[in-house]
Scaffold this motif. Structure first.
Motif, short mmCIF file in Angstrom:
data_model
loop_
_atom_site.label_atom_id
_atom_site.label_comp_id
_atom_site.label_asym_id
_atom_site.label_seq_id
_atom_site.Cartn_x
_atom_site.Cartn_y
_atom_site.Cartn_z
N GLY A 27 3.34 -2.47 -5.56
CA GLY A 27 3.15 -0.96 -5.35
C GLY A 27 2.22 -0.06 -6.03
N LEU A 28 1.35 0.81 -4.47
CA LEU A 28 1.06 1.58 -5.19
C LEU A 28 1.69 2.88 -4.37
CD1 LEU A 28 -2.86 3.01 -5.15
CD2 LEU A 28 -1.66 4.17 -3.41
N SER A 29 1.85 4.20 -5.22
CA SER A 29 2.49 5.34 -4.37
C SER A 29 3.82 4.80 -4.22
CB SER A 29 1.35 6.00 -4.50
OG SER A 29 1.84 7.40 -4.35
N MET A 30 3.15 5.14 -2.74
CA MET A 30 4.60 4.88 -1.95
C MET A 30 4.76 3.09 -1.92
SD MET A 30 5.47 5.44 2.03
CE MET A 30 4.31 4.18 2.76
N GLY A 31 3.83 2.39 -2.28
CA GLY A 31 3.99 1.36 -1.92
C GLY A 31 4.95 1.03 -3.07
N ASN B 159 -6.40 17.02 4.57
CA ASN B 159 -5.59 17.47 3.96
C ASN B 159 -5.50 16.52 2.62
OD1 ASN B 159 -4.32 19.55 2.58
ND2 ASN B 159 -2.13 18.91 3.58
N MET B 160 -5.13 15.28 3.13
CA MET B 160 -5.04 14.10 2.03
C MET B 160 -5.69 13.78 0.94
SD MET B 160 -1.56 12.61 1.78
CE MET B 160 -1.09 11.47 0.65
N LEU B 161 -7.24 13.95 1.55
CA LEU B 161 -8.09 12.50 1.42
C LEU B 161 -8.72 13.50 -0.49
CD1 LEU B 161 -10.18 10.66 1.63
CD2 LEU B 161 -12.26 12.01 2.40
N GLY C 14 11.38 8.27 5.17
CA GLY C 14 12.09 7.89 3.98
C GLY C 14 11.53 7.85 2.32
N MET C 15 10.73 8.34 2.40
CA MET C 15 10.43 9.29 1.14
C MET C 15 11.61 10.24 0.16
SD MET C 15 6.37 8.53 0.78
CE MET C 15 6.07 9.58 1.93
N ARG C 16 11.35 10.91 1.71
CA ARG C 16 12.31 12.16 1.50
C ARG C 16 13.80 12.26 0.83
NH1 ARG C 16 16.03 15.63 4.52
NH2 ARG C 16 15.68 17.93 3.46
N GLN D 220 -3.73 13.56 -8.94
CA GLN D 220 -3.62 14.43 -8.48
C GLN D 220 -2.00 14.84 -8.02
OE1 GLN D 220 -7.46 17.27 -6.97
NE2 GLN D 220 -7.76 14.98 -6.97
N ILE D 221 -2.10 13.32 -7.30
CA ILE D 221 -0.64 13.54 -6.30
C ILE D 221 0.43 12.76 -7.87
CG2 ILE D 221 0.56 12.55 -4.94
CD1 ILE D 221 -1.94 12.25 -3.68
N ILE D 222 0.72 12.61 -8.70
CA ILE D 222 1.67 11.87 -9.31
C ILE D 222 1.30 12.16 -10.60
CG2 ILE D 222 2.82 10.41 -10.30
CD1 ILE D 222 2.98 9.44 -7.11
N HIS E 195 0.49 -1.37 0.16
CA HIS E 195 0.08 0.13 0.10
C HIS E 195 1.19 1.37 -0.34
CE1 HIS E 195 1.05 1.21 4.59
NE2 HIS E 195 0.66 -0.37 4.89
N GLY E 196 -0.08 2.06 -0.45
CA GLY E 196 0.95 3.90 -0.07
C GLY E 196 0.55 4.56 1.24
N TYR E 197 0.93 5.78 1.39
CA TYR E 197 0.89 6.69 2.54
C TYR E 197 0.00 7.53 2.54
CZ TYR E 197 1.93 10.79 4.87
OH TYR E 197 2.20 12.76 5.23
N GLY F 278 -8.62 8.29 -9.88
CA GLY F 278 -7.76 9.49 -9.25
C GLY F 278 -6.21 8.58 -8.69
N HIS F 279 -5.61 8.94 -7.47
CA HIS F 279 -4.53 8.46 -6.55
C HIS F 279 -4.79 6.65 -6.02
CE1 HIS F 279 -0.70 8.70 -5.64
NE2 HIS F 279 -0.36 7.96 -4.52
N LEU F 280 -6.09 6.31 -6.64
CA LEU F 280 -6.27 5.23 -5.66
C LEU F 280 -7.66 4.15 -6.86
CD1 LEU F 280 -7.24 5.68 -2.16
CD2 LEU F 280 -4.96 5.64 -3.37
C1 MLT Z 1 1.27 8.02 -1.86
O1 MLT Z 1 0.62 7.90 -2.37
O2 MLT Z 1 2.07 6.88 -0.96
C2 MLT Z 1 2.60 9.38 -1.20
O3 MLT Z 1 1.44 10.32 -2.01
C3 MLT Z 1 3.77 9.38 -2.04
C4 MLT Z 1 4.77 10.62 -1.85
O4 MLT Z 1 3.85 11.60 -1.37
O5 MLT Z 1 4.87 10.48 -2.78
#
Ligand code: MLT
Length: 266
Positions: A91-95, A149-151, A188-190, A215-217, A25-27, A241-243
């Protein structure tokens, strides 16, 4: 189910039999984003969806969660479950960043890669700075503000307008992430390295899935991963979207099921 690993306990879900497929999964999410795959793809593969440390039912540790550390956690889980390579790692995004770290560390163990709503590029200086701001905000303003903020960024406008139940479910999934998990992931992502050379050297099948309204990537990141890989397919899913696994599960499962057929025939 839970498994005690080196320095924490990892929760995971499992379904199906056959080719092992790890779903990361992602973050700031959990294994529960893969529920529609555990239900819809169990006849095609043995699916294993862990909670990364600090997320969902897994215990948390302090410090930076490097993508390599998280990949090693997943690798240790498969070992503890007696699962032998080859495996498909997804994996999704961070995953996806973790999946690419897995491919960097254990290239011979992979049968294929599934990269969902992710990118190979490292953080830009601006993104690195934003990670620090997000860490500060999580400490100061609390996790509820982080998740609120993320939703809206996670879901497509279509999902937000038409599927308030899914929006609630995603919020609920995020709420099971600990402060240590949020801080560990952001740190870790940083610091994660660029993974483009991992993809350039990867000669097995890969499937890249991207939501049309992510909207994120941006989609260009999916296109550049596709260009770097020698045997890849890129599927862009409308209305997601992102999911994509949660927002458009049927289209997503159809793409993955075709890909698993390609991996097993190869
Ligand atoms: C994620 O969805 O895992 C994160 O938003 C990825 C990121 O922040 O780079």
């Amino acid at each position: 189910m839970k498994m005690r690993l080196t320095d924490f306990t990892m929760a995971y879900l499992e379904a199906g039999e056959g080719l092992p497929v790890l779903l990361i999964h992602g973050y700031p999410l959990s294994k529960n984003i893969w529920q529609p795959q555990l239900e819809g793809l169990a006849s095609a593969a043995r699916l294993i969806a862990p909670d990364l440390r600090g997320h969902g039912g897994s215990s948390a540790t302090s410090g930076t969660y490097s993508m390599e550390l998280l990949a090693d956690d997943c690798h240790a889980l498969l070992g503890a479950l007696g699962i032998r390579p080859p495996v498909v790692v997804g994996g999704l995004s961070m995953g996806g960043y973790v999946a690419m770290a897995y491919a960097r560390k254990y290239p011979a163990e992979l049968a294929g890669l599934l990269l969902v709503a992710t990118r190979a590029a490292a953080d830009t200086p601006e993104a690195r700075n934003n990670r620090l701001k997000a860490m500060e905000s999580a400490r100061q303003d609390g996790l509820e503000a982080t998740f609120d903020n993320m939703l809206p960024k996670l879901l497509s406008p279509q999902t937000l307008a038409k599927n308030s139940q899914l929006a609630k479910r995603v919020h609920h999934i995020m709420a099971a992430t600990s402060l240590q998990g949020v801080l560990g992931d952001l740190a870790g992502m940083r610091e994660r390295p660029d993974a483009m050379e991992v993809l350039l050297g990867f000669k097995k099948p890969a499937l890249i899935v991207h939501g049309e309204d992510d909207q994120i990537i941006p989609r260009v990141e999916a296109e550049s991963m596709h260009a770097a890989l020698s045997d890849s397919q890129l599927v862009v899913i409308p209305g997601a979207g992102h999911l994509p696994p949660l927002e458009q599960p049927e289209a997503f499962n159809q793409a993955v099921s075709g890909f698993l057929g390609h991996v097993t025939r190869r």
